[in-house]
Design a protein around this motif. Structure first.
Motif, PDB file in Angstrom:
ATOM      1  N   ARG A 169     -68.461 -80.260 -10.870  1.00  0.00           N
ATOM      2  CA  ARG A 169     -67.569 -80.303  -9.694  1.00  0.00           C
ATOM      3  C   ARG A 169     -68.386 -80.199  -8.409  1.00  0.00           C
ATOM      4  NH1 ARG A 169     -64.879 -76.268  -6.523  1.00  0.00           N
ATOM      5  NH2 ARG A 169     -65.874 -74.597  -7.701  1.00  0.00           N
TER       6      ARG A 169
ATOM      7  N   GLU B 184     -78.117 -75.179  -9.995  1.00  0.00           N
ATOM      8  CA  GLU B 184     -76.830 -74.488 -10.178  1.00  0.00           C
ATOM      9  C   GLU B 184     -76.799 -73.849 -11.557  1.00  0.00           C
ATOM     10  OE1 GLU B 184     -73.053 -76.588  -9.813  1.00  0.00           O
ATOM     11  OE2 GLU B 184     -71.963 -74.696 -10.004  1.00  0.00           O
TER      12      GLU B 184
ATOM     13  N   GLU C   6     -68.989 -64.665 -16.114  1.00  0.00           N
ATOM     14  CA  GLU C   6     -68.924 -65.116 -17.513  1.00  0.00           C
ATOM     15  C   GLU C   6     -70.181 -64.742 -18.289  1.00  0.00           C
ATOM     16  OE1 GLU C   6     -67.986 -69.184 -18.237  1.00  0.00           O
ATOM     17  OE2 GLU C   6     -66.136 -69.098 -17.085  1.00  0.00           O
TER      18      GLU C   6
ATOM     19  N   ASP D 229     -79.019 -70.856 -22.130  1.00  0.00           N
ATOM     20  CA  ASP D 229     -78.490 -69.599 -21.599  1.00  0.00           C
ATOM     21  C   ASP D 229     -79.338 -69.224 -20.383  1.00  0.00           C
ATOM     22  OD1 ASP D 229     -77.828 -67.012 -21.027  1.00  0.00           O
ATOM     23  OD2 ASP D 229     -77.915 -66.305 -23.108  1.00  0.00           O
ATOM     24  N   THR D 230     -78.688 -69.037 -19.285  1.00  0.00           N
ATOM     25  CA  THR D 230     -79.416 -68.818 -18.032  1.00  0.00           C
ATOM     26  C   THR D 230     -80.120 -67.456 -17.957  1.00  0.00           C
ATOM     27  OG1 THR D 230     -79.208 -69.027 -15.665  1.00  0.00           O
ATOM     28  CG2 THR D 230     -77.436 -67.879 -16.781  1.00  0.00           C
TER      29      THR D 230
ATOM     30  N   GLY E  76     -74.548 -72.578 -14.422  1.00  0.00           N
ATOM     31  CA  GLY E  76     -73.182 -72.770 -14.906  1.00  0.00           C
ATOM     32  C   GLY E  76     -72.427 -73.838 -14.119  1.00  0.00           C
ATOM     33  N   PRO E  77     -72.971 -75.063 -14.075  1.00  0.00           N
ATOM     34  CA  PRO E  77     -72.307 -76.115 -13.279  1.00  0.00           C
ATOM     35  C   PRO E  77     -71.038 -76.660 -13.912  1.00  0.00           C
ATOM     36  CG  PRO E  77     -74.178 -77.037 -14.467  1.00  0.00           C
ATOM     37  CD  PRO E  77     -74.209 -75.553 -14.710  1.00  0.00           C
ATOM     38  N   GLY E  78     -70.798 -76.354 -15.200  1.00  0.00           N
ATOM     39  CA  GLY E  78     -69.645 -76.945 -15.877  1.00  0.00           C
ATOM     40  C   GLY E  78     -69.766 -78.461 -15.826  1.00  0.00           C
TER      41      GLY E  78
ATOM     42  N   ASP F  25     -76.377 -75.060 -18.192  1.00  0.00           N
ATOM     43  CA  ASP F  25     -75.102 -74.577 -18.727  1.00  0.00           C
ATOM     44  C   ASP F  25     -75.249 -74.292 -20.217  1.00  0.00           C
ATOM     45  OD1 ASP F  25     -72.017 -74.807 -17.408  1.00  0.00           O
ATOM     46  OD2 ASP F  25     -72.140 -74.528 -19.593  1.00  0.00           O
ATOM     47  N   ILE F  26     -74.525 -73.284 -20.662  1.00  0.00           N
ATOM     48  CA  ILE F  26     -74.660 -72.812 -22.040  1.00  0.00           C
ATOM     49  C   ILE F  26     -73.857 -73.656 -23.038  1.00  0.00           C
ATOM     50  CG2 ILE F  26     -72.732 -71.150 -22.039  1.00  0.00           C
ATOM     51  CD1 ILE F  26     -74.721 -69.122 -23.313  1.00  0.00           C
ATOM     52  N   GLN F  27     -72.924 -74.488 -22.531  1.00  0.00           N
ATOM     53  CA  GLN F  27     -72.058 -75.237 -23.450  1.00  0.00           C
ATOM     54  C   GLN F  27     -72.456 -76.713 -23.539  1.00  0.00           C
ATOM     55  OE1 GLN F  27     -67.776 -74.025 -23.623  1.00  0.00           O
ATOM     56  NE2 GLN F  27     -68.213 -73.405 -21.514  1.00  0.00           N
TER      57      GLN F  27
ATOM     58  N   CYS G 275     -71.158 -70.600  -8.762  1.00  0.00           N
ATOM     59  CA  CYS G 275     -69.770 -70.553  -8.301  1.00  0.00           C
ATOM     60  C   CYS G 275     -68.896 -70.215  -9.503  1.00  0.00           C
ATOM     61  CB  CYS G 275     -69.365 -71.891  -7.691  1.00  0.00           C
ATOM     62  SG  CYS G 275     -67.662 -71.890  -7.086  1.00  0.00           S
ATOM     63  N   THR G 276     -68.250 -69.102  -9.458  1.00  0.00           N
ATOM     64  CA  THR G 276     -67.361 -68.586 -10.518  1.00  0.00           C
ATOM     65  C   THR G 276     -68.038 -68.571 -11.902  1.00  0.00           C
ATOM     66  OG1 THR G 276     -66.287 -70.742 -10.957  1.00  0.00           O
ATOM     67  CG2 THR G 276     -65.274 -69.347  -9.278  1.00  0.00           C
TER      68      THR G 276
HETATM   69  C1  LIG Z   1     -65.835 -71.183 -14.575  1.00  0.00           C
HETATM   70  S1  LIG Z   1     -67.077 -72.350 -14.996  1.00  0.00           S
HETATM   71  C2  LIG Z   1     -67.595 -72.815 -13.373  1.00  0.00           C
HETATM   72  C3  LIG Z   1     -68.095 -74.236 -13.283  1.00  0.00           C
HETATM   73  C4  LIG Z   1     -68.613 -74.649 -11.903  1.00  0.00           C
HETATM   74  N1  LIG Z   1     -69.586 -73.706 -11.379  1.00  0.00           N
HETATM   75  C5  LIG Z   1     -67.471 -74.795 -10.927  1.00  0.00           C
HETATM   76  O1  LIG Z   1     -67.319 -73.933 -10.045  1.00  0.00           O
HETATM   77  O2  LIG Z   1     -66.729 -75.770 -11.026  1.00  0.00           O
HETATM   78  C6  LIG Z   1     -68.416 -71.332 -15.556  1.00  0.00           C
HETATM   79  C7  LIG Z   1     -69.532 -72.115 -16.225  1.00  0.00           C
HETATM   80  O3  LIG Z   1     -70.599 -71.205 -16.507  1.00  0.00           O
HETATM   81  C8  LIG Z   1     -71.140 -71.551 -17.777  1.00  0.00           C
HETATM   82  N2  LIG Z   1     -71.828 -70.377 -18.361  1.00  0.00           N
HETATM   83  C9  LIG Z   1     -71.270 -69.240 -18.826  1.00  0.00           C
HETATM   84  N3  LIG Z   1     -72.217 -68.417 -19.309  1.00  0.00           N
HETATM   85  C10 LIG Z   1     -73.411 -69.036 -19.132  1.00  0.00           C
HETATM   86  C11 LIG Z   1     -74.767 -68.694 -19.433  1.00  0.00           C
HETATM   87  N4  LIG Z   1     -75.095 -67.525 -20.005  1.00  0.00           N
HETATM   88  N5  LIG Z   1     -75.739 -69.596 -19.140  1.00  0.00           N
HETATM   89  C12 LIG Z   1     -75.421 -70.781 -18.555  1.00  0.00           C
HETATM   90  N6  LIG Z   1     -74.160 -71.157 -18.245  1.00  0.00           N
HETATM   91  C13 LIG Z   1     -73.167 -70.292 -18.525  1.00  0.00           C
HETATM   92  C14 LIG Z   1     -69.916 -71.995 -18.584  1.00  0.00           C
HETATM   93  O4  LIG Z   1     -70.275 -72.768 -19.690  1.00  0.00           O
HETATM   94  C15 LIG Z   1     -69.125 -72.758 -17.524  1.00  0.00           C
HETATM   95  O5  LIG Z   1     -69.456 -74.113 -17.518  1.00  0.00           O
END
Ligand SMILES: C[S@@+](CC[C@H](N)C(=O)[O-])C[C@H]1O[C@@H](n2cnc3c(N)ncnc32)[C@H](O)[C@@H]1O
Length: 207
Positions: A73, A66, A141, A119-120, A68-70, A92-94, A136-137
């Protein structure tokens, strides 16, 4: 009357804020802050979570990724669905999101999940090593969406699946036409669509 004006003012503020954030995210990396991670696991989202996971048609033994799994969830339950034998990876980037994902996976007793901070748009996993990559969403970003989808293509095995889910109301919502254009430009072939525009999942295959 005053209450109405205050309400309209609040709505206008949120709309302006969301549009500015969306616009700025095309240039800079401005992910939703990890301190708001609690937002992703509320009872209102639970039905959408189950539906999204069902659409992925996960099978035991699959290797899944996945982007950006945050706080996990989807990824934590997805990891359980690929057992026995399967493995789940999240990038995930954070750091705050990755920490939360690890803690929540431990609490759920999930041991087949690997969390990668990064960073993906950069390579973090071996080439051609996954059966399924899903977002997913997250796509909206990422400022360089083409590079992110290029890395998804690289990570997938031949005939592997890319699945992209978008939910309206997310400030970074990506329309179906944009998703299809970007995925096809990255080398994917369109496979199927599930759901309606407000909550859809489009699937693509790596030829
Ligand atoms: C809106 S959240 C969605 C989380 C999860 N996919 C969900 O649906 O519950 C977007 C996630 O993408 C990650 N993200 C944003 N830019 C990214 C990047 N360049 N590389 C990796 N992750 C990234 C954010 O840190 C965040 O955790």
């Amino acid at each position: 009357m005053t209450v109405l004006w205050i309400l309209l003012g609040i709505i206008a503020f949120f709309v302006a804020f969301s549009l500015s954030w969306r616009w700025a995210s095309r240039v800079w990396s401005l992910p939703c802050p990890w301190v708001t991670a609690w937002r992703f696991d509320n009872p209102l989202l639970r039905r959408l979570t189950r539906a999204t996971l069902d659409r992925l048609q996960l099978r035991p033994g699959q290797r899944i990724l996945e982007i950006g799994p945050g706080p996990g969830r989807l990824l934590i339950q997805a990891a359980q669905r690929v057992l026995p034998g399967g493995e789940a990876v999240g990038i995930d980037i954070q750091p705050g999101m990755i920490e939360r994902l690890k803690v929540r996976a431990d609490r759920a007793g999930v041991t087949n999940l690997k969390a990668i901070l990064g960073d993906t748009t950069q390579p973090h996993v071996p080439e051609a090593s996954f059966d399924l990559v899903f977002l997913c969403t997250s796509l909206g970003e990422i400022p360089d969406r083409a590079a992110a989808l290029g890395q998804c293509h690289r990570a997938l095995k031949p005939a592997g699946m890319l699945s992209i889910t978008e939910i309206i109301g997310d400030p970074h919502y990506q329309s179906r036409s944009v998703v299809q254009r970007l995925a096809q430009a990255a080398g994917f072939r369109f496979q199927s669509m599930q759901g309606r525009s407000w909550f859809y999942t489009d699937s693509f295959v790596k030829p």
